[in-house]
Enzyme design. Structure first.
Site, PDB file in Angstrom:
ATOM      1  CG  ASP A 138      -1.789   1.201   1.355  1.00  0.00           C
ATOM      2  OD1 ASP A 138      -2.321   1.462   2.455  1.00  0.00           O
ATOM      3  OD2 ASP A 138      -1.941   1.907   0.331  1.00  0.00           O
ATOM      4  CG  ASP A 147      -3.515   4.656  -2.049  1.00  0.00           C
ATOM      5  OD1 ASP A 147      -4.422   5.114  -1.308  1.00  0.00           O
ATOM      6  OD2 ASP A 147      -2.876   3.618  -1.780  1.00  0.00           O
TER       7      ASP A 147
HETATM    8  O1  LIG Z   1      -8.845   3.345   2.580  1.00  0.00           O
HETATM    9  C1  LIG Z   1      -8.257   3.321   1.538  1.00  0.00           C
HETATM   10  C2  LIG Z   1      -7.208   2.292   1.226  1.00  0.00           C
HETATM   11  N1  LIG Z   1      -7.114   1.301   2.269  1.00  0.00           N
HETATM   12  C3  LIG Z   1      -5.777   0.702   2.233  1.00  0.00           C
HETATM   13  C4  LIG Z   1      -5.625  -0.330   3.294  1.00  0.00           C
HETATM   14  C5  LIG Z   1      -6.679  -1.392   3.165  1.00  0.00           C
HETATM   15  C6  LIG Z   1      -8.054  -0.780   3.183  1.00  0.00           C
HETATM   16  C7  LIG Z   1      -8.180   0.296   2.128  1.00  0.00           C
HETATM   17  N2  LIG Z   1      -8.450   4.189   0.556  1.00  0.00           N
HETATM   18  C8  LIG Z   1      -9.365   5.209   0.622  1.00  0.00           C
HETATM   19  C9  LIG Z   1      -8.935   6.472   0.922  1.00  0.00           C
HETATM   20  C10 LIG Z   1      -9.829   7.522   0.945  1.00  0.00           C
HETATM   21  C11 LIG Z   1     -11.155   7.267   0.675  1.00  0.00           C
HETATM   22  C12 LIG Z   1     -11.578   5.998   0.374  1.00  0.00           C
HETATM   23  C13 LIG Z   1     -10.688   4.934   0.347  1.00  0.00           C
HETATM   24  O2  LIG Z   1     -12.899   6.014   0.136  1.00  0.00           O
HETATM   25  C14 LIG Z   1     -13.317   7.363   0.212  1.00  0.00           C
HETATM   26  O3  LIG Z   1     -12.204   8.110   0.650  1.00  0.00           O
END
Ligand SMILES: O=C(CN1CCCCC1)Nc1ccc2c(c1)OCO2
Length: 325
Positions: free
Chosen positions: A32, A213
């Site tokens: 990640d 990301d």
């Molecule tokens: O949460 C994450 C990524 N995350 C990485 C670790 C595992 C679970 C998912 N991304 C994310 C970041 C911002 C956001 C979103 C998703 O949805 C709306 O805003």
């Protein structure tokens, strides 16, 4: 040293999992670039939360007494626990005393995704959550020993891709690599994306501040850009129940073009067709969604599976390199 590890997609390319040796156990971790903690399911995780997962046994490590961690992600998921120092091997690249964050609690999203045994953060160590002292990411731990202080991501649609550490494999991309400078102030691989176009034609406007990301499934872009995109999809509309734009699965989506470092990259409409919202397969959820409330755009896996990306710390200012794959 240098090495290569497979990035295996989950269903719908929701995330990509890579085999990593942690202590004496091989775990499948989500690499990640949007976070900086290496955390794993462990024998310390309650059985009610860890069934079905491979577990790290901290008995092979050295406990960092009094150290804890607690992380929350943008999608509302999270985990917390204690910290050990242990050997971590990724594609033959070895960190002999890596901070391994053993989970003593994980949220339901992680509990339910039994393919996922934890995360390997590849953002900047400044946002590592360990208290009382932030710990280095795996990349920071091995950076000095790599042939070159860089790693690359070559994710694919519905097929295994790779992460390479320490070298650029020119067989994994076509044409030239175009670079953008990274602003590390927020701890992300953050940069300024330029113009965009929907379907075809020349790019215009500006996507603006964005992060690369690998841990985020979709693309989250400014509302103006997203509206311009779905205006070209007849059946599309914003569905507050689903929390985003949906459309008839039978409809063909237009391509999305984005300019980075002076080069235009095309995300194919087929890649932007993310997944059905339910088992009927009639309505689908788009891979491009609004970045409202996030504070920046996120170029997640929907974008990254179209390109070859270099996460480059060979210079005083880190850079991102993009090439077509
Ligand atoms: O949460 C994450 C990524 N995350 C990485 C670790 C595992 C679970 C998912 N991304 C994310 C970041 C911002 C956001 C979103 C998703 O949805 C709306 O805003």
């Amino acid at each position: 040293q240098s090495g290569e590890v497979a990035a295996n997609p989950e269903q719908y390319d929701e995330s990509y999992l890579c085999p990593v040796q942690v202590g004496q156990t091989t775990l499948n971790l989500d690499f990640d670039t949007g976070s900086a903690d290496l955390w794993v399911f462990s024998t310390l995780t309650p059985k009610s939360e860890s069934t079905g997962h491979s577990l790290y046994n901290p008995s092979t490590g050295t406990k960092k007494s009094g150290y804890t961690w607690d992380i929350s992600y943008g999608d509302g998921s999270g985990a917390s626990g204690t910290v050990y120092a242990d050997k971590v091997v990724v594609g033959g690249v070895t960190a002999t005393s890596q901070a391994v964050e053993a989970a003593t609690s994980v949220s339901s999203q992680f509990e339910q995704d039994t393919d996922n045994d934890g995360l390997l953060g590849l953002a900047f160590s400044s946002i590592n959550t360990v208290e009382p002292q932030a710990q280095k990411t795996f990349f920071d731990s091995v950076k000095g020993s790599l042939a070159k202080p860089l790693f690359t991501a070559d994710l694919k649609k519905g097929a295994a891709g790779t992460y390479d550490f320490g070298y650029i494999d020119s067989s994994k991309y076509t044409g030239s690599i175009s670079y953008v400078n990274v602003n590390t102030a927020n701890g992300f691989w953050e940069f300024t994306a330029s113009g965009y176009a929907v379907g075809s034609g020349s790019v215009s406007g500006s996507v603006g501040d964005a992060i690369a990301d690998t841990g985020t499934t979709l693309m989250y872009l400014p509302t103006t850009v997203v509206q311009a995109y779905y205006n070209k999809v007849d059946s599309a509309d914003y569905d507050s129940n689903q929390g985003g734009y949906t459309y008839d699965c039978s409809e063909n989506l237009p391509n999305f073009l984005i300019s980075l470092g002076g080069k235009t990259f095309t995300v194919s409409g087929t890649d932007i067709n993310f997944a059905p919202v339910d088992s009927s397969g009639e309505t689908c959820f788009g891979g491009i969604q609004e970045n409202t409330g996030i504070g920046m755009s996120i170029l997640g896996d929907i974008f990254l599976k179209s390109v070859f990306v270099v996460f480059d710390q060979t210079q005083s200012t880190p850079r991102l390199g993009f090439a077509a794959q």
